[in-house]
Design an enzyme around this catalytic site. Structure first.
Site, PDB file in Angstrom:
ATOM      1  N   TRP A 166      -0.111  -1.202  14.276  1.00  0.00           N
ATOM      2  CA  TRP A 166      -0.579  -1.080  12.898  1.00  0.00           C
ATOM      3  C   TRP A 166       0.281  -0.035  12.172  1.00  0.00           C
ATOM      4  CZ3 TRP A 166      -3.184   3.081  10.342  1.00  0.00           C
ATOM      5  CH2 TRP A 166      -3.641   2.738   9.050  1.00  0.00           C
ATOM      6  N   ASP A 453      -7.358 -11.756   4.189  1.00  0.00           N
ATOM      7  CA  ASP A 453      -7.203 -10.722   5.221  1.00  0.00           C
ATOM      8  C   ASP A 453      -7.860 -11.157   6.531  1.00  0.00           C
ATOM      9  OD1 ASP A 453      -6.505  -8.257   6.264  1.00  0.00           O
ATOM     10  OD2 ASP A 453      -7.413  -7.105   4.630  1.00  0.00           O
ATOM     11  N   ASP A 517       0.353  -2.290   6.373  1.00  0.00           N
ATOM     12  CA  ASP A 517      -0.499  -1.402   5.579  1.00  0.00           C
ATOM     13  C   ASP A 517       0.220  -0.106   5.250  1.00  0.00           C
ATOM     14  OD1 ASP A 517      -2.626  -3.007   5.267  1.00  0.00           O
ATOM     15  OD2 ASP A 517      -3.907  -2.058   6.759  1.00  0.00           O
TER      16      ASP A 517
HETATM   17  C1  DGJ Z   1      -6.450  -4.351   5.481  1.00  0.00           C
HETATM   18  C2  DGJ Z   1      -5.340  -4.697   4.554  1.00  0.00           C
HETATM   19  O1  DGJ Z   1      -4.135  -4.755   5.240  1.00  0.00           O
HETATM   20  C3  DGJ Z   1      -5.327  -3.715   3.395  1.00  0.00           C
HETATM   21  O2  DGJ Z   1      -4.227  -3.950   2.570  1.00  0.00           O
HETATM   22  C4  DGJ Z   1      -6.615  -3.823   2.656  1.00  0.00           C
HETATM   23  O3  DGJ Z   1      -6.705  -5.079   2.051  1.00  0.00           O
HETATM   24  C5  DGJ Z   1      -7.776  -3.591   3.597  1.00  0.00           C
HETATM   25  N1  DGJ Z   1      -7.704  -4.417   4.759  1.00  0.00           N
HETATM   26  C6  DGJ Z   1      -9.064  -3.838   2.905  1.00  0.00           C
HETATM   27  O4  DGJ Z   1     -10.120  -3.757   3.747  1.00  0.00           O
END
Ligand code: DGJ
Length: 721
Positions: A166, A453, A517
């Protein structure tokens, strides 16, 4: 049977049929039309070996003497017990060849198994292979593995694949190929942050623009294995298969299983040549979104790192107005808009607008956003459920787990992950519920874009009695396919805790990926470079994040963040109302540059220079006609050298003459002076910020760069005169 020779764009695929099997005799550089008798390649028989030459079939089989990883593993269940027919001997029955594709049918008549293999060489030279296995016997056949492989020549001796976690997806690792099997297993029930988007094997030292490379991608969003195998006899294979749980696929009489598509590319000019083949393939798809398809990628403003779960309509409209002023064209409302969702512990699964936050629904926000000249996009996570949701309370049996009613009976559910569970989309009621909820949202609201998502692994799938990752993945694909069919204008982004679902399977039904992210520009330089080894830039979302990165704590100048985001599908994910006036000025200029150059960025050829200094990178996009290019020189660390030295600008027309200029940061930018530590810039930068030279000069001699500070970048434009 006559050999089959498929050729395109400098690639040849030669199939021959020794001893009744299909063998890939050659996958690599174009062989021309004058081919010798394939018998030329029949190997000697060494001591202490089978008395016949071992054929490495398209499905390597032990029945032909193959002692490596078998292409097909499984057996018939006789009286409920597996074991019968564990070693098939498939033999070719028919070959149906066209100019660019071939379908080969092979059969084991004694056992009752038929295999049909589909191979296609796309116009850009990308090879696509898939196999379908059909049980033609009476007993059920339990499939353990059906792999797709292509052979590698012996000079392919070094492996580069990608791994990550991640916020650090798609980082390369390299190793010398040894005897044995290098296997990368993905057991996440999704593609995975660590999945190898690209597995490349090449001549020793192969680089961005040098060496021969054979590279593959496996188009699947569930469990999988990718491997490179070298046998003691020196033969080597590159392959992949779906990683099946025990008993996950049992083919009843007449049923079939089809592998995900396996893509392979050959290049004799390094990794950039591999990427060019993938990018060309993407851009030829009918549903491709990007300049080549006449569909421009709008500048995005995403609310996640701006407001997280703090959804208040006035604030959001204010944020939207502030983004519109900078040039944003699409406003994406991220997680937090639906009933019960004040944090990440509740609400997933219901998909109704929160009436407390939005007493009049989403319409006032959407209309406000539209009035600012922006499209509206919405975040959803359709495959998941929180126990604190109406759907979990009403339908506990829709939650995936060993005990279907676990949370009401006190039985065992899988471990929670971000307080959430998986909705069993193989259950028709659950699938219909999600489809109907999303269908209604899209029908009732003016939504141009969904950020789709998926924030947890599918653990404990695939054991007897539980829904399987295979079926769940297909059900999710079907959900996307049917929603797209019902709402053809809506673009969909594949996000999975950042980049945990980036693959060509999901991209058949989505229009871009959220690569990570992590919005830290330094991390993004690597993540985007390697995501774009397969995906063209227009499919890779890349946003300018806050001044201090929320996921690493680093602080970067606005020009570095903007230059990084420019080489993708550009967006912002930041409360831009908090930006300083100089930051906003540079950001607005970067957005204008993006708009001016997105046609080039999203249709051109991605190039990466080979530089001896690991602290420095030079990458860019050159238009297909070679008349224009954008390059970024990036200092990712402090260099061993006092000066970056002349660096090559690759990929230009050697005979054309170019004017090269700096676009960012320019002396107008507040962070201009932070970017360099030098007494004097190179001569050409003191002289009107421009330089004229031939493409040959720029590639062979290069450009004198200013002394770039670490974690800074320079955006350059080259235009043919
Ligand atoms: C994980 C995503 O990768 C983020 O960009 C965001 O949308 C969050 N989830 C929201 O919970």
């Amino acid at each position: 049977m006559d050999p089959v020779h498929l050729r395109a764009a400098g690639t040849s695929l030669l199939l021959t049929f020794p001893a009744g099997e299909t063998e890939i005799t050659h996958f690599g550089a174009d062989l021309g039309t004058d081919l010798p008798d394939p018998d030329l390649l029949t190997p000697p028989i060494p001591n202490s070996a089978l008395d016949v030459p071992v054929v490495v079939g398209i499905i390597p089989q032990a029945s032909s003497g193959w002692q490596g990883r078998p292409g097909l593993r499984g057996s018939f269940l006789a009286g409920g017990r597996p074991g019968r027919g564990f070693s098939p001997a498939l033999r070719v029955e028919s070959v149906d060849a066209a100019a660019d594709a071939v379908v080969i049918t092979a059969h084991d008549g004694d056992l009752g198994l038929t295999l049909s293999s589909h191979l296609r060489v796309h116009p850009g030279g990308l090879l696509e292979v898939a196999h379908t296995l059909t049980n033609t016997a009476g007993d059920p056949y339990q499939l353990e593995e059906l792999a797709v492989v292509v052979p590698l020549p012996r000079r392919a001796d070094e492996v580069l694949d990608l791994t990550g976690r991640w916020c650090r997806e798609n980082h390369p690792q390299r190793a010398r190929l040894r005897q044995g099997t290098w296997v990368r297993s993905g057991r996440h029930g999704r593609t995975g942050h660590d999945s190898s988007l690209l597995t490349a094997v090449g001549t020793p030292g192969f680089a961005n623009r040098a060496g021969e490379v054979w590279a593959s991608h496996f188009a699947w969003s569930g469990n999988h294995e990718q491997f490179v195998e070298q046998l003691p006899d020196g033969r080597r294979l590159l392959g992949a298969s779906e990683l099946l749980g025990s008993g996950e696929i049992v083919l009843e009489s007449g049923q079939s299983y089809t592998t995900p598509a396996f893509f392979a590319a050959y290049s004799n000019r390094g990794l950039d040549g591999v990427s060019a083949r993938f990018h060309e393939w993407f851009r030829a798809r009918e549903h491709h979104v990007g300049t080549v398809a006449g569909r421009v990628r709008p500048v995005v403003l995403n609310t996640w790192e701006a407001v997280y779960f703090d959804h208040r309509i006035d604030e959001l409209l204010d944020l939207a107005a502030s983004g519109a002023e900078l040039g944003a064209e699409r406003f994406v409302l991220d997680d937090g808009w639906f009933a019960g969702r004040r944090d990440d512990t509740a609400g997933l699964g219901d998909w109704v607008v929160d009436s407390q936050l939005w007493p009049e629904g989403l319409t006032p926000l959407i209309e406000g956003v539209n009035a600012l000249g922006m499209e509206f996009g919405l975040w959803v996570e359709p495959e998941m459920v929180n126990l604190d949701s109406d759907v979990a309370r009403d339908h506990p049996d829709w939650i995936v787990g060993p005990d279907p009613a676990a949370h009401t009976t006190g039985g065992r559910l899988p471990l929670e992950w971000r307080s959430q569970h998986i909705l069993d989309l193989t259950n028709p009621g659950a699938w219909r519920h999600v489809f109907d909820q999303l269908d209604a949202l899209l029908a009732e609201n003016n939504i141009a874009y969904l950020k789709w998502d998926q924030n947890r692994d599918l653990s404990e799938h695939g054991s007897a009695g539980a829904p399987s990752v295979h079926e769940q993945t297909l059900a999710a694909y079907r959900l996307l396919d049917e929603l797209r069919a019902a709402h053809p204008g809506v673009e969909i982004e594949s996000c999975s805790s950042g980049g945990a679902r980036v693959d060509l399977g999901i991209l058949e039904r989505t229009d871009r990926v959220w690569a990570s992210d992590c919005n830290d520009a330094l991390e993004r330089q690597t993540i985007q470079r390697w995501t774009q080894a397969v995906l063209p830039p227009e499919l890779v979302g890349s946003h300018v994040g806050p001044t201090r990165s929320h996921t690493t704590g680093r602080v970067h100048d606005i020009s570095f963040r903007a230059i990084t985001a420019l080489f993708g599908h550009f967006g912002m994910e930041w409360d831009v109302r908090q930006a300083s006036a100089p930051e906003r000025e540079t950001l607005a200029r970067a957005i204008a540059l993006y708009k001016e150059h997105r046609a080039l960025l999203h249709s051109g050829i991605r190039v990466n220079a080979d530089l001896p200094d690991e602290a420095l990178r030079l990458h860019g996009v050159v238009s297909r006609d070679g008349r224009e290019a954008l390059f970024a020189a990036v200092a990712v660390a402090s260099s061993y050298a006092e000066m970056p030295g002349p660096v090559p600008l690759p990929g230009l027309d050697p005979d054309a003459s170019y004017r090269v200029e700096v676009l960012l940061p320019s002396s107008a930018d507040a962070d201009h002076s932070h970017a360099f530590t030098q007494i004097r810039p190179p001569a050409w930068l003191r002289d009107g910020d421009a330089f004229t030279a031939s493409g040959a000069w720029l590639e062979q001699v290069g450009l004198q760069l200013p002394v770039l500070n670490p974690e800074h970048a320079l955006l350059l434009r080259a235009v043919a005169l």
